[in-house]
Design a protein around this motif. Structure first.
Motif, PDB file in Angstrom:
ATOM      1  N   ALA A  12       0.848  -1.190   0.000  1.00  0.00           N
ATOM      2  CA  ALA A  12       0.000   0.000   0.000  1.00  0.00           C
ATOM      3  C   ALA A  12       0.888   1.246   0.000  1.00  0.00           C
ATOM      4  CB  ALA A  12      -0.906   0.000   1.231  1.00  0.00           C
ATOM      5  N   LYS A  14       0.734   4.127   1.581  1.00  0.00           N
ATOM      6  CA  LYS A  14       1.117   4.643   2.905  1.00  0.00           C
ATOM      7  C   LYS A  14       2.175   3.757   3.563  1.00  0.00           C
ATOM      8  CE  LYS A  14      -2.826   2.578   5.335  1.00  0.00           C
ATOM      9  NZ  LYS A  14      -2.136   1.530   6.028  1.00  0.00           N
ATOM     10  N   ASP A  15       2.081   2.454   3.346  1.00  0.00           N
ATOM     11  CA  ASP A  15       3.055   1.529   3.922  1.00  0.00           C
ATOM     12  C   ASP A  15       4.419   1.666   3.252  1.00  0.00           C
ATOM     13  OD1 ASP A  15       1.079   0.583   5.616  1.00  0.00           O
ATOM     14  OD2 ASP A  15       0.517  -1.055   4.266  1.00  0.00           O
ATOM     15  N   GLY A  26       2.681   5.140   9.493  1.00  0.00           N
ATOM     16  CA  GLY A  26       1.666   4.976   8.463  1.00  0.00           C
ATOM     17  C   GLY A  26       0.525   5.963   8.626  1.00  0.00           C
ATOM     18  N   LYS A  30      -0.727   8.538   5.820  1.00  0.00           N
ATOM     19  CA  LYS A  30      -2.118   8.578   5.388  1.00  0.00           C
ATOM     20  C   LYS A  30      -2.634  10.015   5.307  1.00  0.00           C
ATOM     21  CE  LYS A  30      -6.620   6.659   6.684  1.00  0.00           C
ATOM     22  NZ  LYS A  30      -7.321   5.786   7.617  1.00  0.00           N
ATOM     23  N   LYS A  34      -3.513  12.086   1.789  1.00  0.00           N
ATOM     24  CA  LYS A  34      -4.867  12.603   1.577  1.00  0.00           C
ATOM     25  C   LYS A  34      -4.862  14.115   1.345  1.00  0.00           C
ATOM     26  CE  LYS A  34      -7.939   9.342   3.826  1.00  0.00           C
ATOM     27  NZ  LYS A  34      -8.964   9.191   4.864  1.00  0.00           N
ATOM     28  N   ILE A  47      -4.875   8.587  -2.519  1.00  0.00           N
ATOM     29  CA  ILE A  47      -5.452   7.385  -1.911  1.00  0.00           C
ATOM     30  C   ILE A  47      -4.365   6.646  -1.120  1.00  0.00           C
ATOM     31  CG2 ILE A  47      -6.674   5.220  -2.356  1.00  0.00           C
ATOM     32  CD1 ILE A  47      -7.440   6.488  -5.119  1.00  0.00           C
ATOM     33  N   PRO A  48      -4.354   6.783   0.219  1.00  0.00           N
ATOM     34  CA  PRO A  48      -3.291   6.155   1.021  1.00  0.00           C
ATOM     35  C   PRO A  48      -3.211   4.645   0.881  1.00  0.00           C
ATOM     36  CG  PRO A  48      -4.593   7.671   2.354  1.00  0.00           C
ATOM     37  CD  PRO A  48      -5.285   7.540   1.028  1.00  0.00           C
ATOM     38  N   GLY A  49      -4.335   3.986   0.676  1.00  0.00           N
ATOM     39  CA  GLY A  49      -4.353   2.531   0.588  1.00  0.00           C
ATOM     40  C   GLY A  49      -4.144   1.992  -0.816  1.00  0.00           C
ATOM     41  N   LYS A  50      -3.818   2.864  -1.760  1.00  0.00           N
ATOM     42  CA  LYS A  50      -3.612   2.438  -3.158  1.00  0.00           C
ATOM     43  C   LYS A  50      -2.562   1.340  -3.212  1.00  0.00           C
ATOM     44  CE  LYS A  50      -3.787   2.988  -7.693  1.00  0.00           C
ATOM     45  NZ  LYS A  50      -4.921   2.504  -8.430  1.00  0.00           N
ATOM     46  N   LYS A  51      -2.901   0.252  -3.871  1.00  0.00           N
ATOM     47  CA  LYS A  51      -1.978  -0.886  -3.988  1.00  0.00           C
ATOM     48  C   LYS A  51      -0.951  -0.610  -5.079  1.00  0.00           C
ATOM     49  CE  LYS A  51      -4.426  -3.729  -1.266  1.00  0.00           C
ATOM     50  NZ  LYS A  51      -4.785  -2.912  -0.151  1.00  0.00           N
TER      51      LYS A  51
END
Length: 68
Positions: A12, A14-15, A26, A30, A34, A47-51
Motif C-alpha cells: 500500500a 502509505k506503507d 503509516g 495517510k 490525503k 489514496i493512502p491505501g492504493k496498492k
C-alpha cells in the motif's frame, strides 16, 4: 532527486512511505497523502491505501521510489 528501488510484489502507498523511512508512521503518511498527494506513475494520487505493484513509480518530496 534521490532515487530508491523497493522490492515488493504488492504494498500500500502509505506503507511504502513508512517502510522506506520517508515518513515515521503509516498514520502520518495517510494524512499527508490525503491532503497533499503524491505522484504515482506521473498522475496525482490521494489514496493512502492504493496498492502498488512492480513497475509503479512514486514521487514524493523530491524522492523517486520504483517498485521492483
Amino acid at each position: 532527486m534521490q532515487e530508491i528501488e523497493f522490492e515488493s510484489q504488492m504494498i500500500a502507498l502509505k506503507d511504502l512511505l513508512k517502510a522506506t523511512s520517508i515518513l515515521p508512521t503509516g498514520g502520518l503518511a495517510k494524512v499527508i497523502i490525503k491532503e497533499e498527494g503524491v505522484l504515482l506513475n506521473d498522475e496525482p494520487c490521494y489514496i493512502p491505501g492504493k496498492k502498488l505493484y512492480p513497475g509503479d513509480v512514486v514521487i514524493f518530496d523530491d524522492i523517486k521510489i520504483t517498485i521492483v
